[in-house]
Scaffold this motif. Sequence first.
Motif, PDB file in Angstrom:
ATOM      1  N   ASP A 402      45.902 -10.816 -10.694  1.00  0.00           N
ATOM      2  CA  ASP A 402      45.114 -11.014  -9.996  1.00  0.00           C
ATOM      3  C   ASP A 402      43.539 -10.626  -9.868  1.00  0.00           C
ATOM      4  OD1 ASP A 402      45.283 -11.997  -7.401  1.00  0.00           O
ATOM      5  OD2 ASP A 402      44.454  -9.590  -6.043  1.00  0.00           O
ATOM      6  N   ALA A 403      43.123 -10.091 -10.006  1.00  0.00           N
ATOM      7  CA  ALA A 403      41.874  -9.680 -11.065  1.00  0.00           C
ATOM      8  C   ALA A 403      41.459 -10.224 -11.325  1.00  0.00           C
ATOM      9  CB  ALA A 403      41.725  -8.182 -11.139  1.00  0.00           C
ATOM     10  N   TRP A 404      41.957 -10.800 -12.635  1.00  0.00           N
ATOM     11  CA  TRP A 404      41.401 -11.730 -13.975  1.00  0.00           C
ATOM     12  C   TRP A 404      41.594 -13.703 -12.951  1.00  0.00           C
ATOM     13  CZ3 TRP A 404      45.030  -9.817 -17.990  1.00  0.00           C
ATOM     14  CH2 TRP A 404      45.609  -8.926 -18.042  1.00  0.00           C
ATOM     15  N   GLY A 405      42.772 -13.702 -12.289  1.00  0.00           N
ATOM     16  CA  GLY A 405      42.600 -14.757 -11.638  1.00  0.00           C
ATOM     17  C   GLY A 405      41.427 -15.223 -11.008  1.00  0.00           C
ATOM     18  N   SER A 406      40.682 -14.467 -10.261  1.00  0.00           N
ATOM     19  CA  SER A 406      40.297 -14.704  -8.679  1.00  0.00           C
ATOM     20  C   SER A 406      38.619 -14.414  -8.657  1.00  0.00           C
ATOM     21  CB  SER A 406      40.957 -13.536  -7.021  1.00  0.00           C
ATOM     22  OG  SER A 406      40.895 -12.203  -8.115  1.00  0.00           O
ATOM     23  N   THR A 407      38.360 -13.078 -10.331  1.00  0.00           N
ATOM     24  CA  THR A 407      36.879 -13.214 -10.097  1.00  0.00           C
ATOM     25  C   THR A 407      35.617 -13.863 -10.543  1.00  0.00           C
ATOM     26  OG1 THR A 407      37.722 -10.914 -11.661  1.00  0.00           O
ATOM     27  CG2 THR A 407      35.358 -11.407 -11.233  1.00  0.00           C
ATOM     28  N   THR A 408      35.790 -14.961 -10.943  1.00  0.00           N
ATOM     29  CA  THR A 408      35.687 -16.239 -10.602  1.00  0.00           C
ATOM     30  C   THR A 408      35.421 -17.240  -9.679  1.00  0.00           C
ATOM     31  OG1 THR A 408      36.459 -17.304 -11.680  1.00  0.00           O
ATOM     32  CG2 THR A 408      35.013 -15.985 -13.610  1.00  0.00           C
ATOM     33  N   THR A 409      36.062 -16.532  -8.745  1.00  0.00           N
ATOM     34  CA  THR A 409      36.562 -17.691  -7.461  1.00  0.00           C
ATOM     35  C   THR A 409      35.169 -17.503  -7.046  1.00  0.00           C
ATOM     36  OG1 THR A 409      37.688 -16.375  -5.880  1.00  0.00           O
ATOM     37  CG2 THR A 409      39.089 -18.628  -7.835  1.00  0.00           C
ATOM     38  N   GLY A 410      35.177 -16.399  -6.087  1.00  0.00           N
ATOM     39  CA  GLY A 410      33.551 -15.858  -5.146  1.00  0.00           C
ATOM     40  C   GLY A 410      34.275 -15.988  -4.062  1.00  0.00           C
ATOM     41  N   PHE A 475      21.793  -3.221 -11.209  1.00  0.00           N
ATOM     42  CA  PHE A 475      21.628  -2.277 -12.297  1.00  0.00           C
ATOM     43  C   PHE A 475      22.633  -1.221 -12.129  1.00  0.00           C
ATOM     44  CE2 PHE A 475      17.025  -4.455 -12.096  1.00  0.00           C
ATOM     45  CZ  PHE A 475      17.766  -5.416 -12.182  1.00  0.00           C
ATOM     46  N   SER A 476      23.257  -0.933 -10.985  1.00  0.00           N
ATOM     47  CA  SER A 476      24.156   0.600 -11.458  1.00  0.00           C
ATOM     48  C   SER A 476      25.310  -0.110 -11.880  1.00  0.00           C
ATOM     49  CB  SER A 476      24.172   1.131  -9.956  1.00  0.00           C
ATOM     50  OG  SER A 476      25.058   2.305  -9.413  1.00  0.00           O
ATOM     51  N   LEU A 477      25.612  -1.107 -11.020  1.00  0.00           N
ATOM     52  CA  LEU A 477      26.836  -1.641 -11.180  1.00  0.00           C
ATOM     53  C   LEU A 477      27.267  -1.740 -12.848  1.00  0.00           C
ATOM     54  CD1 LEU A 477      28.274  -3.307  -8.327  1.00  0.00           C
ATOM     55  CD2 LEU A 477      29.006  -1.716  -8.984  1.00  0.00           C
ATOM     56  N   ASP A 478      25.799  -2.807 -13.572  1.00  0.00           N
ATOM     57  CA  ASP A 478      25.710  -2.968 -15.048  1.00  0.00           C
ATOM     58  C   ASP A 478      26.121  -1.908 -15.480  1.00  0.00           C
ATOM     59  OD1 ASP A 478      25.503  -5.615 -17.258  1.00  0.00           O
ATOM     60  OD2 ASP A 478      23.500  -4.022 -17.442  1.00  0.00           O
ATOM     61  N   ALA A 479      25.251  -0.670 -14.865  1.00  0.00           N
ATOM     62  CA  ALA A 479      25.797  -0.174 -15.854  1.00  0.00           C
ATOM     63  C   ALA A 479      26.605   0.950 -15.974  1.00  0.00           C
ATOM     64  CB  ALA A 479      24.560   1.269 -15.428  1.00  0.00           C
ATOM     65  N   GLU A 480      27.312   0.462 -14.802  1.00  0.00           N
ATOM     66  CA  GLU A 480      28.794   1.103 -15.509  1.00  0.00           C
ATOM     67  C   GLU A 480      29.564   0.364 -15.973  1.00  0.00           C
ATOM     68  OE1 GLU A 480      31.390   2.228 -11.799  1.00  0.00           O
ATOM     69  OE2 GLU A 480      29.413   2.444 -10.339  1.00  0.00           O
ATOM     70  N   LEU A 481      29.553  -0.940 -16.038  1.00  0.00           N
ATOM     71  CA  LEU A 481      30.599  -1.722 -16.911  1.00  0.00           C
ATOM     72  C   LEU A 481      29.901  -1.307 -18.672  1.00  0.00           C
ATOM     73  CD1 LEU A 481      30.099  -4.831 -15.776  1.00  0.00           C
ATOM     74  CD2 LEU A 481      32.536  -4.104 -16.214  1.00  0.00           C
ATOM     75  N   GLN A 556      31.615  -9.210 -21.395  1.00  0.00           N
ATOM     76  CA  GLN A 556      30.297 -10.327 -21.303  1.00  0.00           C
ATOM     77  C   GLN A 556      30.213 -11.854 -20.343  1.00  0.00           C
ATOM     78  OE1 GLN A 556      30.700 -12.014 -25.231  1.00  0.00           O
ATOM     79  NE2 GLN A 556      29.113 -10.443 -25.289  1.00  0.00           N
ATOM     80  N   ASN A 557      31.374 -11.646 -19.393  1.00  0.00           N
ATOM     81  CA  ASN A 557      31.515 -12.896 -18.468  1.00  0.00           C
ATOM     82  C   ASN A 557      31.310 -12.195 -17.154  1.00  0.00           C
ATOM     83  OD1 ASN A 557      32.095 -15.421 -17.485  1.00  0.00           O
ATOM     84  ND2 ASN A 557      33.624 -14.438 -16.220  1.00  0.00           N
ATOM     85  N   LEU A 558      31.606 -10.912 -17.249  1.00  0.00           N
ATOM     86  CA  LEU A 558      31.147 -10.809 -15.775  1.00  0.00           C
ATOM     87  C   LEU A 558      30.027  -9.750 -15.771  1.00  0.00           C
ATOM     88  CD1 LEU A 558      32.494  -8.907 -13.474  1.00  0.00           C
ATOM     89  CD2 LEU A 558      33.254  -6.882 -14.425  1.00  0.00           C
ATOM     90  N   ARG A 559      29.248  -9.920 -16.467  1.00  0.00           N
ATOM     91  CA  ARG A 559      27.974  -9.254 -16.529  1.00  0.00           C
ATOM     92  C   ARG A 559      26.888 -10.041 -16.076  1.00  0.00           C
ATOM     93  NH1 ARG A 559      25.396  -5.972 -21.284  1.00  0.00           N
ATOM     94  NH2 ARG A 559      23.952  -5.250 -19.716  1.00  0.00           N
ATOM     95  N   MET A 560      27.218 -11.285 -17.120  1.00  0.00           N
ATOM     96  CA  MET A 560      26.568 -12.518 -16.806  1.00  0.00           C
ATOM     97  C   MET A 560      27.063 -12.948 -15.380  1.00  0.00           C
ATOM     98  SD  MET A 560      27.227 -16.244 -18.076  1.00  0.00           S
ATOM     99  CE  MET A 560      29.047 -16.343 -17.287  1.00  0.00           C
ATOM    100  N   LEU A 561      28.391 -12.682 -14.815  1.00  0.00           N
ATOM    101  CA  LEU A 561      28.182 -13.477 -13.835  1.00  0.00           C
ATOM    102  C   LEU A 561      27.586 -12.459 -12.737  1.00  0.00           C
ATOM    103  CD1 LEU A 561      32.369 -14.229 -13.335  1.00  0.00           C
ATOM    104  CD2 LEU A 561      30.663 -15.980 -13.566  1.00  0.00           C
ATOM    105  N   MET A 562      27.543 -11.069 -12.683  1.00  0.00           N
ATOM    106  CA  MET A 562      27.018 -10.117 -11.725  1.00  0.00           C
ATOM    107  C   MET A 562      25.443 -10.792 -11.329  1.00  0.00           C
ATOM    108  SD  MET A 562      28.465  -6.659 -12.979  1.00  0.00           S
ATOM    109  CE  MET A 562      26.471  -5.396 -12.309  1.00  0.00           C
ATOM    110  N   HIS A 563      24.613 -10.887 -12.786  1.00  0.00           N
ATOM    111  CA  HIS A 563      23.404 -11.747 -12.642  1.00  0.00           C
ATOM    112  C   HIS A 563      23.084 -13.289 -12.669  1.00  0.00           C
ATOM    113  CE1 HIS A 563      23.208  -7.794 -15.493  1.00  0.00           C
ATOM    114  NE2 HIS A 563      22.099  -7.434 -14.758  1.00  0.00           N
ATOM    115  N   ARG A 564      23.924 -13.803 -12.268  1.00  0.00           N
ATOM    116  CA  ARG A 564      23.557 -15.022 -12.248  1.00  0.00           C
ATOM    117  C   ARG A 564      23.061 -15.186 -11.167  1.00  0.00           C
ATOM    118  NH1 ARG A 564      28.432 -18.385 -14.486  1.00  0.00           N
ATOM    119  NH2 ARG A 564      29.444 -18.485 -11.909  1.00  0.00           N
ATOM    120  N   PRO A 565      23.710 -15.010  -9.616  1.00  0.00           N
ATOM    121  CA  PRO A 565      23.165 -15.632  -9.022  1.00  0.00           C
ATOM    122  C   PRO A 565      21.392 -14.891  -8.580  1.00  0.00           C
ATOM    123  CG  PRO A 565      24.615 -14.252  -8.776  1.00  0.00           C
ATOM    124  CD  PRO A 565      24.328 -13.819  -9.985  1.00  0.00           C
TER     125      PRO A 565
END
Length: 690
Positions: A402-410, A475-481, A556-565
């Motif tokens: 469920d997480a993999w399928g919905s992370t990139t939907t917003g 930046f805190s979430l990125d450090a956790e990742l 890598q995709n999740l880190r990128m999605l966090m910063h892309r906005p």
Amino acid sequence: MGRPGGPRRISTSNACVECRRRKIRCDGLKPCGQCQWYQHPEACAYSKPTQRVIPSRKLVDKLQNQVDQYHAILSRLYPGKDFEALVSLPREELINLAVTSPTPATPPSSNGDGLPQSMHGSSESHGSMSGHSLDALADLPEHDAAFDEERRHKVKLQGISDDVNGLSLSMDRQSSYVGVSSINAALKVIFKTAPVARPFVAQTYIETALPSRTNTPPPQQHPQHQHSREGDLAYTPPPDIGHKLIDAYFAHIHVLMPMVDEDQFWHTWLYGERRDSAWLALLNMVLALGSLASGTAESEDHISYFKRARGHLDLETFGSGNLLVLQALGLLSGYYLHWLNRPNEANCLMGATLRMATALGLHREYNEGHSQAPGTISGKDGTTEIPADIRRRTWWSLFCLDAWGSTTTGRPSLGRTGPGISVQSPRVPQQLNNAQYMASLKLLPIIHNITFCKLATRIQDTLAVQTMLRFNELFSLDAELVKWHDDLPPILRAVADENSMQRSGSNSYSKRLRTPSSATSSMQNPFDFAQPPERDAINCPDFLKTPRAIMHWRYQNLRMLMHRPTLLATTLRRAPYSSLTAEEKVAVARCRLIAGQSIADIDATCAQELIAGWNAVWMMFQAVMVPLVSLFARLSATSMYDSPINNDSTTAPTGNDEDEDKWRAQIEQAMAFFDRMRPWSVAAKKSKDV
């Protein structure tokens, strides 16, 4: 002439230069007695006394505050680094280190939100303006039956374009909601900053809005499916074909979502003990995914098994208390429907599947000796309680799917995790022989994906509430990742460059290991996989190579999605890079850096097979949006000035000529990759066209 003498020696605090040099007493006269005695009266000279300045307390406090501020800034730029070691580094390395270093969770600040007081107002103003601009990207979907997912798939069972992957380019006519994390958000920013792209969309929309393989006959009419007896729901393939497909499932699919009991499944298949609907639904889903994993993108053999499995699953199925039915629904909604590019149907069914799993009690951990969960593995011969390990693996497999399928939907996760979820992570035995050790390695991806998906859920829910994360939270979430990735066992963390082997088929290939300094696993497991035998850190088993690569791509995709906005917001504002705040510069630079590295890693590590190619094309399409947005922002900004290139630091657009060449190279690398992946992904060609 004798030395000056007498009953009382005369001395002064201001001695002449010669007496100071000789370190003798001086009487302060001019010339002094000592210089006369040495017969050099002309050398006798006096220097003006230096007036001692005592700094005020106010000046000392001011200097101390400046030192503290400099130290705080350096600590935020280079967390955990020895400043003395940074002195000898050149400017380029210092900039790269500042961009790539994860920011600490609670950076020094003078206020409670983690931002310096002097920059707090500036960051807030940018955040509010950026959030307002990004909110406009999430439009209310139109209720037009001519453009929804159901109508498209009545024309063709499997399509290529959908609202989530953005391949239809129907930016103005969305049939479902997607947020700022989606591909559509990036495409809308491109269209807003570069209106010249609109005519291209108008020309290509007609051929991309509908599934692109409509010229092929429906699956039930295709000659290669005439022997499969699709109308017979109880039909099973011949033993040799079934054995091959089941083997492909457990070799390529099972390690990603190990919810099925492999030994029990093989036993039931080989002995043919069951013909009930629950077993046949799960069997046909396993056969469909096995057929998918062992074929190419052009093959449609899997569709007959899918249609047969769907015949055993209806609305009344959700009232079942059978684990096999739950697992069949999980494989269908969590994985297979995404291959068919039916994300809305998959999302709805997965929500119902998770609630069905909750009804079976899989979300709870039960004490030793306590009765098992209410679900059973039932058949004609009676019922069997669900083993604890299968319950754990089933629940967390559904959670990750469920997480993999919905992370990139917003879209929000709607309570995927919470305090009511007490089930423990899958476990492995403490005492293992070689065969058991190799089998237990199949559980490593799901064990470590649980922590990753929990982080992904937090990020997904945060972005669903606010279109752009606050910088201290980002930046805190990125450090956790980053910590999660660094804490992976070496066998999962080492990403090898297998490009030469995959293209040439040779057994010899060069390996490029990325081994972070930390090698301690954060997962609490009875068996310590943090430091496996040295051979496992380098010679990864074949069944782990694709799951390991997919884990790295998702990270890598999740880190990128966090910063892309932040990148999208600054692009919409047409803000020059020089006018961005310090936090915005870090976020934008980090987004571009991660996207570029992701493009290079996917191109280098993707195997020539369908499961890897399918996932890699989607991740590559996500990553290449960053250089595309950056390039369009650069080109649209230069068109606003009299000269095509304006190097004025106050008006120059974001990026520089060197970055522009790099973005073009990354886009070309992605296009070449899409060409290479055509046999393994139905979306590869259309991804390149977009």
